[in-house]
Design a protein around this motif. Structure first.
Motif, PDB file in Angstrom:
ATOM      1  N   UNK A   1       0.841  -1.189   0.000  1.00 56.04           N
ATOM      2  CA  UNK A   1       0.000   0.000   0.000  1.00 56.04           C
ATOM      3  C   UNK A   1       0.882   1.246   0.000  1.00 56.04           C
ATOM      4  N   UNK A   2       0.658   2.115  -0.966  1.00 57.73           N
ATOM      5  CA  UNK A   2       1.401   3.366  -1.053  1.00 57.73           C
ATOM      6  C   UNK A   2       0.743   4.400  -0.151  1.00 57.73           C
ATOM      7  N   UNK A   3       1.495   4.899   0.806  1.00 61.72           N
ATOM      8  CA  UNK A   3       0.916   5.915   1.670  1.00 61.72           C
ATOM      9  C   UNK A   3       1.627   6.032   2.997  1.00 61.72           C
ATOM     10  N   UNK A   4       1.187   7.015   3.760  1.00 58.04           N
ATOM     11  CA  UNK A   4       1.728   7.296   5.077  1.00 58.04           C
ATOM     12  C   UNK A   4       1.159   6.319   6.098  1.00 58.04           C
ATOM     13  N   UNK A   5       2.011   5.773   6.941  1.00 62.23           N
ATOM     14  CA  UNK A   5       1.564   4.774   7.916  1.00 62.23           C
ATOM     15  C   UNK A   5       0.528   5.334   8.877  1.00 62.23           C
ATOM     16  N   UNK A   6       0.720   6.555   9.348  1.00 64.47           N
ATOM     17  CA  UNK A   6      -0.229   7.136  10.292  1.00 64.47           C
ATOM     18  C   UNK A   6      -1.571   7.388   9.625  1.00 64.47           C
ATOM     19  N   UNK A   7      -1.547   7.799   8.367  1.00 64.26           N
ATOM     20  CA  UNK A   7      -2.792   7.967   7.628  1.00 64.26           C
ATOM     21  C   UNK A   7      -3.515   6.654   7.435  1.00 64.26           C
ATOM     22  N   UNK A   8      -2.754   5.586   7.189  1.00 62.76           N
ATOM     23  CA  UNK A   8      -3.360   4.260   7.040  1.00 62.76           C
ATOM     24  C   UNK A   8      -4.050   3.849   8.336  1.00 62.76           C
ATOM     25  N   UNK A   9      -3.393   4.089   9.466  1.00 59.78           N
ATOM     26  CA  UNK A   9      -3.982   3.744  10.756  1.00 59.78           C
ATOM     27  C   UNK A   9      -5.313   4.480  10.944  1.00 59.78           C
ATOM     28  N   UNK A  10      -5.350   5.739  10.571  1.00 56.28           N
ATOM     29  CA  UNK A  10      -6.572   6.534  10.753  1.00 56.28           C
ATOM     30  C   UNK A  10      -7.708   6.052   9.853  1.00 56.28           C
ATOM     31  N   UNK A  11      -7.381   5.584   8.645  1.00 52.52           N
ATOM     32  CA  UNK A  11      -8.422   5.324   7.653  1.00 52.52           C
ATOM     33  C   UNK A  11      -8.844   3.869   7.512  1.00 52.52           C
ATOM     34  N   UNK A  12      -7.978   2.925   7.836  1.00 53.30           N
ATOM     35  CA  UNK A  12      -8.302   1.536   7.535  1.00 53.30           C
ATOM     36  C   UNK A  12      -9.507   1.042   8.337  1.00 53.30           C
ATOM     37  N   UNK A  13     -10.265   0.164   7.714  1.00 50.74           N
ATOM     38  CA  UNK A  13     -11.369  -0.505   8.405  1.00 50.74           C
ATOM     39  C   UNK A  13     -11.046  -1.965   8.684  1.00 50.74           C
ATOM     40  N   UNK A  14      -9.818  -2.358   8.395  1.00 47.39           N
ATOM     41  CA  UNK A  14      -9.391  -3.730   8.620  1.00 47.39           C
ATOM     42  C   UNK A  14      -8.894  -3.902  10.054  1.00 47.39           C
ATOM     43  N   UNK A  15      -8.777  -5.148  10.473  1.00 49.21           N
ATOM     44  CA  UNK A  15      -8.126  -5.455  11.742  1.00 49.21           C
ATOM     45  C   UNK A  15      -7.056  -6.508  11.487  1.00 49.21           C
ATOM     46  N   UNK A  16      -6.034  -6.491  12.352  1.00 52.29           N
ATOM     47  CA  UNK A  16      -4.864  -7.341  12.148  1.00 52.29           C
ATOM     48  C   UNK A  16      -4.509  -8.041  13.457  1.00 52.29           C
ATOM     49  N   UNK A  17      -3.973  -9.242  13.315  1.00 50.73           N
ATOM     50  CA  UNK A  17      -3.582 -10.009  14.488  1.00 50.73           C
ATOM     51  C   UNK A  17      -2.219  -9.578  15.021  1.00 50.73           C
ATOM     52  N   UNK A  18      -1.337  -9.201  14.111  1.00 46.41           N
ATOM     53  CA  UNK A  18      -0.009  -8.700  14.485  1.00 46.41           C
ATOM     54  C   UNK A  18       0.255  -7.434  13.689  1.00 46.41           C
ATOM     55  N   UNK A  19       0.651  -6.378  14.387  1.00 47.66           N
ATOM     56  CA  UNK A  19       1.061  -5.135  13.742  1.00 47.66           C
ATOM     57  C   UNK A  19       2.526  -4.893  14.095  1.00 47.66           C
ATOM     58  N   UNK A  20       3.348  -4.736  13.068  1.00 46.29           N
ATOM     59  CA  UNK A  20       4.763  -4.405  13.274  1.00 46.29           C
ATOM     60  C   UNK A  20       5.013  -3.001  12.742  1.00 46.29           C
ATOM     61  N   UNK A  21       5.636  -2.159  13.559  1.00 49.87           N
ATOM     62  CA  UNK A  21       5.932  -0.784  13.156  1.00 49.87           C
ATOM     63  C   UNK A  21       7.410  -0.493  13.384  1.00 49.87           C
TER      64      UNK A  21
END
Length: 201
Positions: A112-132
């Motif tokens: 996904x092309x984009x800013x990570x913080x923007x993705x966090x704000x906009x996504x409607x998905x959920x994830x079991x593991x998030x690595x940052x």
């Protein structure tokens, strides 16, 4: 946000980063093509997946500030159901897409092309593991944890947030409502912070 195609960026050359476990073990990755990319060391990556254990199989993995995508690719190699890679550098995105194609994970991975913080704000998905693994020395690790704390629904029940930073950056968590630090592991100049959702009162 868009998924880059081969025409979006030219992938770099095969570098020294390799997959260290699972179905693609030993395969070398393209990149890093971007000077700002700092791949997680083999030692730290191996330790991370020892922590995650066999439970990574069938999990939905989010790789923020993905760089080469080595961590998310490692998750796919070890049996993760899917991996989403968020990166704003076009050269790094080209590397990620090339690696997904070369390793045979094009169907399981999404760049996904984009800013990570923007993705966090906009996504409607959920994830079991998030690595940052945000850029160092800008307090972005705190900003990232705070952003996820305000949108705890993107972390699935029983999910884990892992944040990479330099040990000298850790001066304590920001004030958190939904997340709590449950562990931390240091590997040389790499510190991994582990956060989970707070249990309900």
């Amino acid at each position: 946000m868009s998924t880059p195609s081969a025409s979006d960026a030219s992938p770099g050359k095969v570098g020294g980063v390799r997959i260290i476990g699972g179905s693609a073990r030993g395969r070398k990755l393209v990149g890093p093509s971007s000077e700002g990319t700092r791949p997680l060391s083999d030692r730290a990556r191996e330790s991370l997946f020892n922590i995650l254990g066999p439970g990574i199989r069938g999990e939905r993995f989010l790789d923020l500030f993905a760089g080469t995508g080595a961590v998310g690719l490692e998750a796919l190699s070890r049996g993760a159901l899917s991996a989403t890679f968020v990166e704003q550098d076009r050269r790094a995105l080209g590397d990620i897409q090339a690696n997904l194609n070369t390793l045979g994970f094009a169907n399981e991975g999404r760049a996904v092309s984009g800013d990570a913080l923007g993705f966090i704000r906009r996504t409607r998905e959920s994830f079991d593991v998030i690595f940052a693994g945000p850029p160092q020395w800008a307090a972005l690790w705190k900003t990232t944890i705070e952003a996820i704390d305000t949108r705890p629904e993107i972390l699935a029940d029983g999910g884990l947030l892992v944040t990479q930073l330099d040990p000298s950056e850790d001066d304590g968590d920001p004030e958190l409502v939904c997340l709590e630090r449950v562990d931390q592991r240091a590997y040389g100049k790499t510190l991994l912070l582990l956060h989970e959702a707070r249990p309900p009162d």
